[in-house]
Design a protein around this motif. Structure first.
Motif, PDB file in Angstrom:
ATOM      1  N   TYR A 187       9.332  -2.211  -8.253  1.00 42.60           N
ATOM      2  CA  TYR A 187       9.657  -2.056  -6.902  1.00 42.60           C
ATOM      3  C   TYR A 187       8.261  -1.600  -6.075  1.00 42.60           C
ATOM      4  O   TYR A 187       7.621  -0.758  -6.320  1.00 42.60           O
ATOM      5  N   PHE A 188       8.660  -1.979  -4.687  1.00 44.24           N
ATOM      6  CA  PHE A 188       7.698  -1.587  -3.574  1.00 44.24           C
ATOM      7  C   PHE A 188       8.734  -1.158  -2.534  1.00 44.24           C
ATOM      8  O   PHE A 188       9.755  -1.812  -2.190  1.00 44.24           O
ATOM      9  N   PHE A 189       8.059  -0.028  -2.036  1.00 45.84           N
ATOM     10  CA  PHE A 189       9.011   0.671  -0.878  1.00 45.84           C
ATOM     11  C   PHE A 189       7.878   1.397   0.143  1.00 45.84           C
ATOM     12  O   PHE A 189       7.043   1.828  -0.454  1.00 45.84           O
ATOM     13  N   GLY A 190       8.263   0.858   1.183  1.00 48.55           N
ATOM     14  CA  GLY A 190       7.345   1.604   2.516  1.00 48.55           C
ATOM     15  C   GLY A 190       8.203   1.738   3.567  1.00 48.55           C
ATOM     16  O   GLY A 190       9.163   1.044   3.762  1.00 48.55           O
ATOM     17  N   PHE A 191       7.803   2.547   4.371  1.00 49.72           N
ATOM     18  CA  PHE A 191       8.271   2.890   5.574  1.00 49.72           C
ATOM     19  C   PHE A 191       7.177   2.790   6.822  1.00 49.72           C
ATOM     20  O   PHE A 191       6.079   3.072   6.947  1.00 49.72           O
ATOM     21  N   SER A 192       7.732   1.939   7.991  1.00 47.33           N
ATOM     22  CA  SER A 192       6.744   1.755   9.157  1.00 47.33           C
ATOM     23  C   SER A 192       5.461   1.050   8.434  1.00 47.33           C
ATOM     24  O   SER A 192       5.480  -0.082   8.088  1.00 47.33           O
ATOM     25  N   GLN A 193       4.437   1.708   8.895  1.00 48.61           N
ATOM     26  CA  GLN A 193       2.918   1.107   8.397  1.00 48.61           C
ATOM     27  C   GLN A 193       3.323   0.786   6.917  1.00 48.61           C
ATOM     28  O   GLN A 193       2.562  -0.243   6.680  1.00 48.61           O
ATOM     29  N   GLY A 194       3.657   1.591   6.079  1.00 53.00           N
ATOM     30  CA  GLY A 194       3.788   1.267   4.800  1.00 53.00           C
ATOM     31  C   GLY A 194       4.646   0.222   4.287  1.00 53.00           C
ATOM     32  O   GLY A 194       4.447  -0.470   3.393  1.00 53.00           O
ATOM     33  N   ALA A 195       5.849  -0.052   5.230  1.00 49.73           N
ATOM     34  CA  ALA A 195       6.544  -1.217   5.103  1.00 49.73           C
ATOM     35  C   ALA A 195       5.717  -2.529   5.329  1.00 49.73           C
ATOM     36  O   ALA A 195       5.867  -3.348   4.634  1.00 49.73           O
ATOM     37  N   CYS A 196       4.896  -2.325   6.412  1.00 47.85           N
ATOM     38  CA  CYS A 196       4.127  -3.718   6.763  1.00 47.85           C
ATOM     39  C   CYS A 196       3.172  -3.719   5.691  1.00 47.85           C
ATOM     40  O   CYS A 196       3.115  -4.923   5.262  1.00 47.85           O
ATOM     41  N   LEU A 197       2.503  -2.868   4.971  1.00 44.45           N
ATOM     42  CA  LEU A 197       1.685  -3.201   3.860  1.00 44.45           C
ATOM     43  C   LEU A 197       2.243  -3.581   2.966  1.00 44.45           C
ATOM     44  O   LEU A 197       1.783  -4.275   2.119  1.00 44.45           O
ATOM     45  N   ALA A 198       3.325  -3.135   2.458  1.00 47.95           N
ATOM     46  CA  ALA A 198       4.240  -3.703   1.376  1.00 47.95           C
ATOM     47  C   ALA A 198       4.689  -4.857   1.348  1.00 47.95           C
ATOM     48  O   ALA A 198       4.622  -5.685   0.345  1.00 47.95           O
ATOM     49  N   LEU A 199       5.004  -5.428   2.732  1.00 45.50           N
ATOM     50  CA  LEU A 199       5.376  -6.809   2.814  1.00 45.50           C
ATOM     51  C   LEU A 199       4.196  -7.622   2.616  1.00 45.50           C
ATOM     52  O   LEU A 199       3.997  -8.867   2.214  1.00 45.50           O
ATOM     53  N   GLU A 200       2.930  -7.237   3.244  1.00 46.33           N
ATOM     54  CA  GLU A 200       1.742  -7.994   3.664  1.00 46.33           C
ATOM     55  C   GLU A 200       1.192  -8.218   1.903  1.00 46.33           C
ATOM     56  O   GLU A 200       0.824  -9.255   1.451  1.00 46.33           O
TER      57      GLU A 200
END
Length: 209
Positions: free
Chosen positions: A100-113
């Protein structure tokens, strides 16, 4: 400008006994330990947790909507840290389809990228308030096939940092790469993680059986 070193906090089930893994990416100004502690909000079972720490608490210096070159070399370095971490997890015996990948805000952007640049079958991708990175998206970067990997992208409507248009655009790109996409925009929500988002993630990913 800056680059990152691979500095990873761990938790959850020891990787040798785990059935899966979660890579957790913190937001700007936050910490690996902070996002690692958030894992208790999810109904996880037999999951090893890995949370890399960004240098200076930020994965890249400017907005995710800035021209990509404005965020270099930090952005490429951050993606390399994640790629090395994925390789470590696979080497430890957990295949990509159990990550699994999980991120919030800047971390969410990085997970999607990261996942869109390396699209394969993952266990799931959870991005709370984020979108793909760049003033203009470089479509040639997004290759592979998610093979119906479930992806949850949430945001506020409006959000001061993350335009809803980019969230929807990101979901569309990942859907075209054969992701199973859920995009939710919560009217008037603050730039934080709400109970509704956590409950939805648990329903979609962790408590289906």
């Amino acid at each position: 400008m800056y680059t990152h070193i691979k500095d990873v906090a761990t938790g959850g089930t020891p990787v040798a006994q785990a059935k899966g893994a979660m890579i957790m990416l913190h937001g700007r100004g936050a910490s690996a330990e902070g996002i690692l502690s958030f894992a208790s909000e999810f109904a996880l079972k037999d999951i090893a947790l890995f949370a890399p720490q960004a240098t200076y608490g930020s994965w890249y210096p400017e907005s995710f909507m800035a021209p990509v070159e404005n965020n270099q070399p930090a952005l490429d370095s951050a993606l390399e840290v994640i790629h090395a971490l994925v390789s470590d997890v696979v080497a430890a015996g957990i295949p990509k389809e159990e990550i699994y990948f999980f991120g919030f805000s800047q971390g969410a952007c990085l997970a999607l990228e990261y996942t869109s640049r390396h699209a394969v079958t993952y266990k799931g991708i959870i991005a709370f308030t984020g979108g793909l990175i760049g003033q203009q998206l470089a479509m040639e970067n997004y290759t592979g096939d998610f093979n119906r990997t479930p992806v949850l992208i949430t945001t506020s409507n409006p959000d001061a940092h993350v335009p809803l248009k980019r969230v929807k655009e990101s979901g569309g790109i990942m859907e075209n790469m054969n992701g199973s996409i859920t995009v939710i925009a919560y009217p008037g929500k603050a730039h934080n993680i709400s109970k509704d988002e956590v409950d939805l993630a648990n329903k979609l990913f962790f408590t289906k059986n």
